[in-house]
Design a protein around this motif. Structure first.
Motif, PDB file in Angstrom:
ATOM      1  N   ASP A  67       0.860  -1.034   0.047  1.00 50.37           N
ATOM      2  CA  ASP A  67      -0.015  -0.193   0.333  1.00 50.37           C
ATOM      3  C   ASP A  67       0.944   1.034  -0.034  1.00 50.37           C
ATOM      4  O   ASP A  67       0.404   2.048  -0.289  1.00 50.37           O
ATOM      5  CB  ASP A  67      -0.918  -0.078   0.755  1.00 50.37           C
ATOM      6  N   LEU A  68       1.638   1.534   0.569  1.00 45.08           N
ATOM      7  CA  LEU A  68       2.760   2.672   0.652  1.00 45.08           C
ATOM      8  C   LEU A  68       3.424   2.585  -0.716  1.00 45.08           C
ATOM      9  O   LEU A  68       4.013   3.914  -0.781  1.00 45.08           O
ATOM     10  CB  LEU A  68       3.771   2.060   1.961  1.00 45.08           C
ATOM     11  N   GLN A  69       3.993   1.145  -1.528  1.00 43.48           N
ATOM     12  CA  GLN A  69       4.362   1.573  -2.598  1.00 43.48           C
ATOM     13  C   GLN A  69       3.515   2.379  -3.643  1.00 43.48           C
ATOM     14  O   GLN A  69       4.082   2.923  -4.344  1.00 43.48           O
ATOM     15  CB  GLN A  69       5.312   0.237  -3.019  1.00 43.48           C
ATOM     16  N   VAL A  86       4.282  13.657   5.376  1.00 40.44           N
ATOM     17  CA  VAL A  86       4.158  14.001   6.520  1.00 40.44           C
ATOM     18  C   VAL A  86       3.061  13.094   6.878  1.00 40.44           C
ATOM     19  O   VAL A  86       1.880  12.325   7.122  1.00 40.44           O
ATOM     20  CB  VAL A  86       2.469  15.123   6.824  1.00 40.44           C
ATOM     21  N   PRO A  87       3.921  11.901   7.481  1.00 39.54           N
ATOM     22  CA  PRO A  87       3.203  10.542   8.091  1.00 39.54           C
ATOM     23  C   PRO A  87       2.697  10.372   9.185  1.00 39.54           C
ATOM     24  O   PRO A  87       3.577  10.461  10.419  1.00 39.54           O
ATOM     25  CB  PRO A  87       4.800   9.651   8.539  1.00 39.54           C
ATOM     26  N   ARG A 121      10.635   7.065   4.576  1.00 35.42           N
ATOM     27  CA  ARG A 121      11.614   6.718   3.537  1.00 35.42           C
ATOM     28  C   ARG A 121      11.815   5.938   2.040  1.00 35.42           C
ATOM     29  O   ARG A 121      12.511   6.538   0.967  1.00 35.42           O
ATOM     30  CB  ARG A 121      12.218   4.940   4.025  1.00 35.42           C
ATOM     31  N   LEU A 122      10.448   5.556   1.808  1.00 35.27           N
ATOM     32  CA  LEU A 122      10.333   5.331   0.383  1.00 35.27           C
ATOM     33  C   LEU A 122       9.966   6.743  -0.147  1.00 35.27           C
ATOM     34  O   LEU A 122       9.924   6.671  -2.201  1.00 35.27           O
ATOM     35  CB  LEU A 122       8.509   4.389   0.835  1.00 35.27           C
ATOM     36  N   PHE A 123       9.163   7.459   0.856  1.00 39.87           N
ATOM     37  CA  PHE A 123       9.381   8.897  -0.872  1.00 39.87           C
ATOM     38  C   PHE A 123      11.261   9.405  -0.996  1.00 39.87           C
ATOM     39  O   PHE A 123      10.561  10.282  -1.440  1.00 39.87           O
ATOM     40  CB  PHE A 123       8.631   9.689   0.137  1.00 39.87           C
ATOM     41  N   LEU A 124      11.717   9.195  -0.240  1.00 34.62           N
ATOM     42  CA  LEU A 124      13.370   9.577  -0.347  1.00 34.62           C
ATOM     43  C   LEU A 124      13.464  10.415  -0.954  1.00 34.62           C
ATOM     44  O   LEU A 124      13.972  11.169  -1.145  1.00 34.62           O
ATOM     45  CB  LEU A 124      13.941   8.825   1.092  1.00 34.62           C
ATOM     46  N   THR A 125      13.396   9.424  -1.942  1.00 36.64           N
ATOM     47  CA  THR A 125      14.156   9.809  -3.494  1.00 36.64           C
ATOM     48  C   THR A 125      12.779  10.472  -4.475  1.00 36.64           C
ATOM     49  O   THR A 125      13.664  11.105  -5.199  1.00 36.64           O
ATOM     50  CB  THR A 125      14.175   8.556  -4.694  1.00 36.64           C
ATOM     51  N   HIS A 126      11.795  10.929  -4.061  1.00 40.36           N
ATOM     52  CA  HIS A 126      10.894  11.598  -4.331  1.00 40.36           C
ATOM     53  C   HIS A 126      10.821  13.158  -3.887  1.00 40.36           C
ATOM     54  O   HIS A 126       9.647  13.574  -4.680  1.00 40.36           O
ATOM     55  CB  HIS A 126       9.560  10.951  -4.586  1.00 40.36           C
TER      56      HIS A 126
END
Length: 250
Positions: A67-69, A86-87, A121-126
């Motif tokens: 879901d996060l991906q 904003v997590p 973490r998953l958004f880091l490169t974005h």
């Protein structure tokens, strides 16, 4: 409200109610375009209805990697990169230390800590240079409250992550901070697992310690969330801003 977030893209998890919804609404008012994520698609759609061109809805659960991906992928497809993450998604349950089994610990840590950290973490490169990550911790990282050892520990871990990531991500032009809400009147308060009469008694004890004499509002947190994500906060790194009506003063 001044449109201090004009042109910025923000992602808010746990956006369907309480603090997350208040942040979403304030971000829109401040000029941001937003992505709202939570398990309740109907509540998310009601946010989109207020500004259809400025809101992307993604329904899902922060404890599920897929879901996060999907949140990351849908956001990238719709907006490209983002400026604010904003997590916010979280949960709280009153659990005595005697009942703090591995399962009970995992339940709260999976949402409050793992879900929040993995979102970032998953958004880091974005995240664009000059962007911001804003965690939601708790005033309970500073004081003890019986029955909330697991909840408080999950938020204390998030406070530590905030400080460490602020140092680690600063060279990439990403600021990391946290807001620590005190007693706030949100639906979360009624879901901690206490009977209504006990909740009322506890609320009375808490109110007696608060300088305004009552719980705060989600909007109190949202106002700080706007400031910390704005360019006005460009020199603030690794801070946990406590908004607790004076509870921790004495």
């Amino acid at each position: 409200m001044s449109r201090v977030l004009e042109g910025k893209i923000a992602v808010i998890t746990g956006a369907s109610s309480g603090i997350g919804r208040a942040i979403s609404e304030r971000y829109l008012a401040a000029g941001a375009r937003i992505v709202v994520f939570a398990r309740d698609p109907e509540a998310l759609e009601s946010i989109r209805a207020t500004a259809p061109e400025a809101v992307l809805v993604v329904a899902g659960d922060v404890t599920k990697t897929a879901d996060l991906q999907r949140l990351v992928d849908d956001t990238a497809l719709h907006y490209g990169n983002v400026d604010i993450v904003v997590p916010n998604a979280g949960m709280a349950k009153v659990v005595s230390f005697a009942d703090s089994t591995e399962e009970a610990i995992h339940e709260q840590f999976s949402v409050n800590f793992v879900g929040a950290v993995q979102t970032a973490r998953l958004f880091l490169t974005h995240i664009n240079k000059g962007g911001s990550i804003l965690f939601n911790t708790s005033f309970l990282t500073q004081v003890g409250f019986p029955g909330l050892a697991i909840y408080s520990a999950s938020k204390a871990a998030l406070k530590s992550v905030t400080q460490t990531l602020a140092a680690e991500l600063a060279p990439q032009g990403i600021r990391v901070n946290a807001i620590a809400p005190g007693p706030i009147a949100t639906p979360l308060w009624g879901k901690v697992g206490l009977q209504p009469d006990v909740l009322q008694s506890v609320a009375g004890q808490i109110n007696a310690r608060l300088m305004p004499g009552q719980f705060g509002k989600p909007e109190d947190i949202a106002e700080m969330a706007v400031f910390l994500a704005s360019d006005a906060a460009h020199n603030i790194y690794g801070q946990e801003i406590v908004i607790d009506g004076g509870y921790t003063v004495g």
